[in-house]
Write a protein that holds these residues in place. Sequence first.
Motif, PDB file in Angstrom:
ATOM      1  N   ALA A   1      10.969  -7.824  20.419  1.00 24.58           N
ATOM      2  CA  ALA A   1      10.752  -7.743  18.974  1.00 24.58           C
ATOM      3  C   ALA A   1      11.936  -7.024  18.357  1.00 24.58           C
ATOM      4  O   ALA A   1      12.288  -5.921  18.786  1.00 24.58           O
ATOM      5  N   PRO A   2      12.589  -7.618  17.357  1.00 33.50           N
ATOM      6  CA  PRO A   2      13.642  -6.869  16.671  1.00 33.50           C
ATOM      7  C   PRO A   2      13.027  -5.679  15.950  1.00 33.50           C
ATOM      8  O   PRO A   2      11.856  -5.702  15.568  1.00 33.50           O
ATOM      9  N   LEU A   3      13.808  -4.630  15.807  1.00 35.99           N
ATOM     10  CA  LEU A   3      13.304  -3.429  15.148  1.00 35.99           C
ATOM     11  C   LEU A   3      12.716  -3.788  13.783  1.00 35.99           C
ATOM     12  O   LEU A   3      13.410  -4.332  12.928  1.00 35.99           O
ATOM     13  N   PRO A   4      11.432  -3.510  13.563  1.00 32.49           N
ATOM     14  CA  PRO A   4      10.832  -3.851  12.268  1.00 32.49           C
ATOM     15  C   PRO A   4      11.149  -2.803  11.208  1.00 32.49           C
ATOM     16  O   PRO A   4      11.555  -1.682  11.532  1.00 32.49           O
ATOM     17  N   GLN A   5      10.978  -3.174   9.953  1.00 30.36           N
ATOM     18  CA  GLN A   5      11.022  -2.153   8.910  1.00 30.36           C
ATOM     19  C   GLN A   5       9.927  -1.122   9.192  1.00 30.36           C
ATOM     20  O   GLN A   5       8.832  -1.475   9.649  1.00 30.36           O
ATOM     21  N   LEU A   6      10.191   0.111   8.877  1.00 31.06           N
ATOM     22  CA  LEU A   6       9.249   1.158   9.244  1.00 31.06           C
ATOM     23  C   LEU A   6       7.887   0.961   8.580  1.00 31.06           C
ATOM     24  O   LEU A   6       6.849   1.224   9.193  1.00 31.06           O
ATOM     25  N   PHE A   7       7.858   0.458   7.337  1.00 34.87           N
ATOM     26  CA  PHE A   7       6.570   0.328   6.651  1.00 34.87           C
ATOM     27  C   PHE A   7       5.624  -0.603   7.387  1.00 34.87           C
ATOM     28  O   PHE A   7       4.398  -0.487   7.269  1.00 34.87           O
ATOM     29  N   THR A   8       6.164  -1.554   8.178  1.00 38.23           N
ATOM     30  CA  THR A   8       5.302  -2.500   8.888  1.00 38.23           C
ATOM     31  C   THR A   8       4.544  -1.827  10.023  1.00 38.23           C
ATOM     32  O   THR A   8       3.545  -2.369  10.507  1.00 38.23           O
ATOM     33  N   LEU A   9       4.994  -0.649  10.447  1.00 39.59           N
ATOM     34  CA  LEU A   9       4.305   0.109  11.490  1.00 39.59           C
ATOM     35  C   LEU A   9       3.238   1.025  10.915  1.00 39.59           C
ATOM     36  O   LEU A   9       2.521   1.696  11.657  1.00 39.59           O
ATOM     37  N   ALA A  10       3.125   1.046   9.589  1.00 44.61           N
ATOM     38  CA  ALA A  10       2.126   1.871   8.917  1.00 44.61           C
ATOM     39  C   ALA A  10       0.829   1.071   8.743  1.00 44.61           C
ATOM     40  O   ALA A  10       0.608   0.063   9.424  1.00 44.61           O
ATOM     41  N   TYR A  11      -0.013   1.475   7.827  1.00 46.75           N
ATOM     42  CA  TYR A  11      -1.345   0.873   7.668  1.00 46.75           C
ATOM     43  C   TYR A  11      -1.322  -0.271   6.666  1.00 46.75           C
ATOM     44  O   TYR A  11      -0.739  -0.159   5.576  1.00 46.75           O
ATOM     45  N   HIS A  12      -1.994  -1.395   7.040  1.00 50.44           N
ATOM     46  CA  HIS A  12      -2.083  -2.595   6.208  1.00 50.44           C
ATOM     47  C   HIS A  12      -3.546  -2.825   5.802  1.00 50.44           C
ATOM     48  O   HIS A  12      -4.451  -2.736   6.650  1.00 50.44           O
ATOM     49  N   GLN A  13      -3.763  -3.174   4.543  1.00 53.05           N
ATOM     50  CA  GLN A  13      -5.107  -3.426   4.020  1.00 53.05           C
ATOM     51  C   GLN A  13      -5.235  -4.892   3.615  1.00 53.05           C
ATOM     52  O   GLN A  13      -4.471  -5.378   2.789  1.00 53.05           O
ATOM     53  N   SER A  14      -6.213  -5.589   4.212  1.00 53.87           N
ATOM     54  CA  SER A  14      -6.359  -7.023   3.957  1.00 53.87           C
ATOM     55  C   SER A  14      -7.828  -7.401   3.932  1.00 53.87           C
ATOM     56  O   SER A  14      -8.682  -6.685   4.456  1.00 53.87           O
ATOM     57  N   ARG A  15      -8.115  -8.528   3.286  1.00 57.95           N
ATOM     58  CA  ARG A  15      -9.373  -9.232   3.457  1.00 57.95           C
ATOM     59  C   ARG A  15      -9.185 -10.642   2.903  1.00 57.95           C
ATOM     60  O   ARG A  15      -8.223 -10.923   2.182  1.00 57.95           O
ATOM     61  N   TRP A  16     -10.087 -11.523   3.301  1.00 63.58           N
ATOM     62  CA  TRP A  16     -10.150 -12.844   2.716  1.00 63.58           C
ATOM     63  C   TRP A  16     -11.255 -12.807   1.658  1.00 63.58           C
ATOM     64  O   TRP A  16     -12.408 -12.971   1.974  1.00 63.58           O
ATOM     65  N   ASN A  17     -10.937 -12.555   0.409  1.00 63.61           N
ATOM     66  CA  ASN A  17      -9.651 -12.441  -0.229  1.00 63.61           C
ATOM     67  C   ASN A  17      -9.773 -11.330  -1.254  1.00 63.61           C
ATOM     68  O   ASN A  17     -10.861 -11.038  -1.737  1.00 63.61           O
ATOM     69  N   TYR A  18      -8.700 -10.689  -1.662  1.00 62.33           N
ATOM     70  CA  TYR A  18      -8.742  -9.888  -2.879  1.00 62.33           C
ATOM     71  C   TYR A  18      -8.732 -10.847  -4.057  1.00 62.33           C
ATOM     72  O   TYR A  18      -7.935 -11.774  -4.126  1.00 62.33           O
ATOM     73  N   ASN A  19      -9.651 -10.622  -4.990  1.00 59.31           N
ATOM     74  CA  ASN A  19     -10.055 -11.655  -5.939  1.00 59.31           C
ATOM     75  C   ASN A  19      -8.978 -12.062  -6.930  1.00 59.31           C
ATOM     76  O   ASN A  19      -8.815 -13.238  -7.237  1.00 59.31           O
ATOM     77  N   ASP A  20      -8.246 -11.068  -7.453  1.00 58.91           N
ATOM     78  CA  ASP A  20      -7.286 -11.360  -8.512  1.00 58.91           C
ATOM     79  C   ASP A  20      -6.338 -10.174  -8.633  1.00 58.91           C
ATOM     80  O   ASP A  20      -6.409  -9.213  -7.853  1.00 58.91           O
ATOM     81  N   GLU A  21      -5.451 -10.245  -9.637  1.00 56.52           N
ATOM     82  CA  GLU A  21      -4.462  -9.179  -9.817  1.00 56.52           C
ATOM     83  C   GLU A  21      -5.120  -7.830 -10.064  1.00 56.52           C
ATOM     84  O   GLU A  21      -4.678  -6.796  -9.552  1.00 56.52           O
ATOM     85  N   GLN A  22      -6.192  -7.831 -10.841  1.00 57.92           N
ATOM     86  CA  GLN A  22      -6.877  -6.580 -11.147  1.00 57.92           C
ATOM     87  C   GLN A  22      -7.478  -5.964  -9.883  1.00 57.92           C
ATOM     88  O   GLN A  22      -7.457  -4.738  -9.699  1.00 57.92           O
ATOM     89  N   ASP A  23      -7.996  -6.819  -9.006  1.00 55.22           N
ATOM     90  CA  ASP A  23      -8.565  -6.343  -7.749  1.00 55.22           C
ATOM     91  C   ASP A  23      -7.478  -5.701  -6.884  1.00 55.22           C
ATOM     92  O   ASP A  23      -7.666  -4.618  -6.305  1.00 55.22           O
ATOM     93  N   VAL A  24      -6.333  -6.359  -6.799  1.00 55.23           N
ATOM     94  CA  VAL A  24      -5.218  -5.812  -6.013  1.00 55.23           C
ATOM     95  C   VAL A  24      -4.801  -4.443  -6.554  1.00 55.23           C
ATOM     96  O   VAL A  24      -4.653  -3.477  -5.795  1.00 55.23           O
TER      97      VAL A  24
END
Length: 921
Positions: free
Chosen positions: A361-384
């Motif tokens: 794996a090439p060295l990733p950007q550091l932020f990619t090793l931090a915490y990610h928040q996801s779901r199917w799906n965030y509803n709209d811009e206001q939800d994000v």
Amino acid sequence: MKLTLVAILFCILQFALTVDRSNFKTCDQSSFCRRCRKVTPGDSPFALVPGTLNIYSDSITTDLVNRENNHLFSLKLEALQGNTFRLLIDEKTPLKPRYRVNDALKSNPVPGTIKVSERADNELVITSGTSKAVVTGTPFKIDFYQNEKLSLSINAKGLMRFEHLRKKPQPPAETENNENPDELPKEVLPKSIEDEDPGSWEENFKSHHDTKPNGPEAVALDFTFPQAEVLFGIPEHADSFVLKPTAGTDPYRLYNLDVFEYELDSKMALYGSIPVIYGHGPEETIGVYWQNPSETWVDVFNSNAEKNVMSSIVNFVSGSRQTEPPAAHFMSESGIVDVFLLLGPSPLDAFKQYTDLTGTAPLPQLFTLAYHQSRWNYNDEQDVNSVSNKFDEHDIPMDTIWLDIEYTDGKKYFTWDPHKFQHPLEMIKNLTTLGRHLTIIIDPHIKRESGYFFHQDCTDRGLYTKNRDGHDYEGWCWPGSSSYPDIFNPEARKYFADQYLLENFKTTTKDVMIWNDMNEPSVFNGPEITMLKDNVHFGGWEHRHIHNLYGHMYLMATFDGLSRRDPNQRPFILTRSHFAGSQRYAAMWTGDNKADWGHLEASVKMCLSEAVAGYSFCGADIGGFFGNPDAELLLRWYQTGAFLPFMRAHAHIDTKRREPWLYPEDTKQIIRSAIRERYSYLPLWYTMFYEHERDGYPVMRPLLAHYPKDKNAFAIDNEFLLQDRLLVRSVMQQGVSKVDVYFPTKGDGKGDIWYDVDDYRKITTVGHESIPADLKKIPVYQRGGSIIPKKERIRRAATLMKDDPYTLIVCLDANQSAKGTLYIDDEKSFEYRKGQYLYIEYEFKNGVFKNRFIDNKSKYSPRSWLERIVIVGLEKVPKSAKLKASKSDAADLEVLPQGNAYVIRKPGIGMAEDFSITLKY
């Protein structure tokens, strides 16, 4: 939500049911698997042809004959640098070329040198370095020796099979006196396995028909590991780390498939296929990389082992020896024999030999090793925006929000829903202003809708995969009627990559990252929920020849697009489908798991198997994709996920919302603590991933990687190592208040010293120790003799911690010494490949702590500084410390006791400065 009827039904089935086994083949339902398993062991018909040997500086070539039908094959055995051999076997004069993999290796392997001698007893000896291969002519077999010890045997069981391409036999003409085929003369009755098997030339599965225009073309070969006691590898399976014998069951299957809510303890195929296996014993580890992307089954033999792995380990520990050593039998539907023999001899040697071939794996950007928040799906811009703000409100760090398919305009990729996401650039800017990122999903199924530019372009330019009749293949996926780019066509890959460029995808920015899902490829109405095998790709190759490479090639296109979008920013891609070498392009996750304790445990086992197969950047959906985890399961999953390489929470569209603040306050606080602990260790994660790219060793490791002689550790897969610095045994069982942690031995009855990272309690146990583990406890231990870098000022996002000061945790071994490393760069660009970085080794010895810059030519000068040094395990009580630095005046420093440790406060020196600190007693 706009869904077609087919998509709605599929969605309901996914959420309501466990995996339906009837949708997926067994070996008995697979003609080539049946045929390969019917080969009689011990009587191989293959033999070398006398007088055809050619000897070169790095290899030999010779002809091989199948004595049953006199068909000829060409054989090449090549020595490679790094104690590795490559064996290639192909038809000498095939009716048409057979598929060879071109895109899994990172580059052409570097050849080694050989010496060749012949023996009178039908043997040829090829020596390279300290290893040698003894090739037996009749029957064909190769034995590999290291220091005169037999390490690996090829075709020792005589299970080799290579079905040559041929024209379909025509039935004899009927005559007046012989109209009944059952009464044909014996001399024209079927005689071969191919002729006897009804699926050799065409095959049905459920309602699907496979025409097989090339007929039977399977290849198979067995590998025996004389020094091994366990076998492991060949991900991806939701099974134990140590592979189980397959006698009386199906073999392990490698065939990339969309399997939702997959079964545990199963040999069924899943989303990825990496055909590398290792045999490990106390003296050595040997690997075999079977480079073939067609459907593959792998039988595992272990004659003295019970089906229960743990009982076999008991046998090993008690001293019983197998009557036959472990072996594996690889069986592929098509292609050639192209296999790399990784002769170790240590576990880390074998792992590196594999990544030397397929990359890291090439060295990733550091932020990619931090915490990610996801779901199917965030509803709209206001939800994000609301979710992002809520993380700040509850003081929980988070770096990336993810959007699933509902952000698009009617499931058309490279578009946005015009109502829910009217201002995507503004939404993205709102995140990046806070130091956060957005990741969006782009899948390979393309909606067949008139006026959709992508579909129209692929149709007009002939870029879609074709069916056997030469027309654009049409299947069903989330958009409904869909076609699939022929990603093996260079023009199609370039077109796909071009869509990521900002002049084309104008409603994104260079900071938006990509998620490639459903890329097995998933086809809801296809056989086994995937593409027809007799579809045709660029170059005339059938889909059967390249199936397991489809997702890999798709990643290549995405990586190319992101790389050209911003040439100096490291791309981030997450994939579900993968093959050998896919680690060079993307992180991966373990797919559609569910909210139960077994799937939590499986996340560790699966990522361990991926790690030894070159895929260090692995994670699992925190909380489970399907279902609704209770508070205990969710917090324990966060605690486990905090120490897996990729940390993302994700959930199905029909699950309840499960952001941390929606749970009771005490649960939220424990989740918050786990995420914050992840952030404190980001300097370690970043250093480990740099060293993975640099050296080729996995980030996450099984215990046997560093304790290869400890037989009790071979089958342990509920704990793991991060490099050799941390031992992690997270709590993955419901309702427990303590767990057994195994502390391994070096093989001499002695072990390392370990320190609990929470209170620095010293542990000298060898073997199991019962550890109290209330809901707040994550059992994690730092090895004595190691130094770990941390940052203890936790901010809303990792990107905002860039210039913050470091803390170094120094845990001493029995000799009162320790070593460790730290890597620093700009955390984002490729400038590190031009020398813009710091790579530092720290050492504590004889009461002196000092640093050394490993690469003196590096030029990077960060703004961060050293804030604290925590020393654990000192036998003498220090009174003070003396600092000497290259750019600062000498100074006396305070050394303060803190529980079981001593803290040197505020050395205050820049990270690019040479220094030493001497303790005063």
